[in-house]
Design a protein around this motif. Sequence first.
Motif, short mmCIF file in Angstrom:
data_model
loop_
_atom_site.label_atom_id
_atom_site.label_comp_id
_atom_site.label_asym_id
_atom_site.label_seq_id
_atom_site.Cartn_x
_atom_site.Cartn_y
_atom_site.Cartn_z
N THR A 1 0.82 -1.21 0.00
CA THR A 1 0.00 0.00 0.00
C THR A 1 0.85 1.26 0.00
N VAL A 2 1.90 1.28 0.83
CA VAL A 2 2.70 2.49 1.03
C VAL A 2 3.77 2.67 -0.04
N ARG A 3 4.40 1.57 -0.48
CA ARG A 3 5.47 1.66 -1.46
C ARG A 3 5.25 0.71 -2.62
N PRO A 4 4.22 0.94 -3.43
CA PRO A 4 3.94 0.01 -4.53
C PRO A 4 5.04 -0.02 -5.58
N GLU A 5 5.82 1.06 -5.69
CA GLU A 5 6.90 1.07 -6.68
C GLU A 5 8.03 0.12 -6.30
N ASP A 6 8.26 -0.08 -5.00
CA ASP A 6 9.30 -0.99 -4.54
C ASP A 6 8.78 -2.40 -4.30
N TYR A 7 7.49 -2.49 -4.02
CA TYR A 7 6.87 -3.79 -3.75
C TYR A 7 5.68 -3.95 -4.68
N PRO A 8 5.94 -4.31 -5.94
CA PRO A 8 4.86 -4.34 -6.95
C PRO A 8 3.87 -5.48 -6.79
N ASN A 9 4.27 -6.57 -6.15
CA ASN A 9 3.36 -7.71 -5.98
C ASN A 9 3.72 -8.48 -4.72
N ILE A 10 2.87 -9.46 -4.41
CA ILE A 10 3.03 -10.21 -3.17
C ILE A 10 4.34 -10.99 -3.15
N THR A 11 4.69 -11.61 -4.27
CA THR A 11 5.89 -12.44 -4.32
C THR A 11 7.14 -11.61 -4.05
N ARG B 1 3.64 3.18 12.66
CA ARG B 1 4.95 3.81 12.55
C ARG B 1 6.07 2.77 12.64
N LEU B 2 5.93 1.85 13.56
CA LEU B 2 6.95 0.82 13.73
C LEU B 2 6.99 -0.14 12.55
N MET B 3 5.84 -0.46 12.01
CA MET B 3 5.77 -1.45 10.93
C MET B 3 6.38 -0.94 9.63
N VAL B 4 6.19 0.34 9.34
CA VAL B 4 6.69 0.87 8.06
C VAL B 4 7.80 1.88 8.26
N GLY B 5 8.29 2.00 9.50
CA GLY B 5 9.34 2.99 9.77
C GLY B 5 10.60 2.76 8.95
N ALA B 6 10.93 1.50 8.72
CA ALA B 6 12.14 1.20 7.96
C ALA B 6 12.07 1.74 6.54
N LEU B 7 10.88 1.83 6.00
CA LEU B 7 10.72 2.33 4.63
C LEU B 7 11.05 3.81 4.53
N ARG B 8 10.91 4.54 5.62
CA ARG B 8 11.15 5.97 5.61
C ARG B 8 12.54 6.33 6.13
N GLY B 9 13.34 5.33 6.41
CA GLY B 9 14.70 5.58 6.86
C GLY B 9 14.84 5.84 8.35
#
Length: 356
Positions: free
Chosen positions: A198-208, A290-298
């Motif tokens: 949901t947050v980073r579809p460009e980096d994670y385009p699909n489930i696999t 915040r904890l779950m997706v914090g790594a995505l924001r550096g």
Amino acid sequence: MIVRNMGLQKTKQLAFGDVYGAVMLPKEVQLHKAQNLDLKFQIPDVGKAFQGFIRTREVGEFLSGALAGAMAKAVLAPLETIRTRMVVGVGSRNIAGSFIQVIEQQGWQGLWAGNTINMLRIIPTQAIELGTFEWVKRAMTSAQEKWNQDGEPEVQIGEITLNIPLSWLSPVAVAGAAAGVAGTLAGHPLEVVKDRLTVRPEDYPNITVALSKIYKDGGIRGLYSGIAPTLIGMLPYSTCYYFMYDSLKRSYCGAKKKKTLNRAEMLLIGAFSGLTASTISFPLEVARKRLMVGALRGKCPPNMAAALAEVIREEGIGGLYRGWGASCLKVMPNSGITWMFYEAWKDILLIERRHL
């Protein structure tokens, strides 16, 4: 063949052997003919056994939960997408702007980003959660009835006997907490994947790709990142959610002298229960996201307390309820629709055993 012994006139019987090697036994020790052994094997009726299994109350409740969760998520996926983006601080800060932004960037299908993984997550999770709630509630109610008759449990420590006062516990509250924990443990890995999609579809385009990257970066721990704050946040929400629904349902039926609710009443009571539980636990939900997706924001806070402090420092107390409106728009209809579908499916699958 009868042989008479000389002088003794004692009758003996030929037991076995031929005429050259017969064994003579007294008549008193005759060998009786063995009964025929029944060597027939009956093949189990697998079909009948399976039918009996799926007709049990527990299976019906699990199936009802799975179907209700799938239907609710299919309808409300766009609100889930907007809520997640606002909670983690991605994009616009208001609901309408976030809708427009998603449509402009990803098209209408962007509103259902991560919905496939959400469906895969919600079906087993909702089945386990609602099934666990019903089972634990019945078990706790039965245990309390036994404690009232036989006395409360005791613990012997040396010569000291301690009574454990458990009769004050609410079976519904205990069942709600157990349901939240069971559902969270079952569905958390897919929740992590859904948030990445949901947050980073460009980096994670699909489930696999998402599963591969998450596992490569953190292994199993990566799939369960944020599980501690998730459980901490889930306990007050789940306990309040189930307690509110069950209490309101019983109170309303008692006041109206009804045995059950109609569909509209289930929808409203379920929605109000979800609103109340979400409002109480929402700051913990913000910290959890915040904890779950914090790594995505550096930047990733080390724990829930640090995440809450970070939100307050950056956005003030109001930041703890950022995205609350979008959450209510998602939680209220989701709770109402889930309970409405769940009760409806129970009526179909458990019609012979239906009770309030």
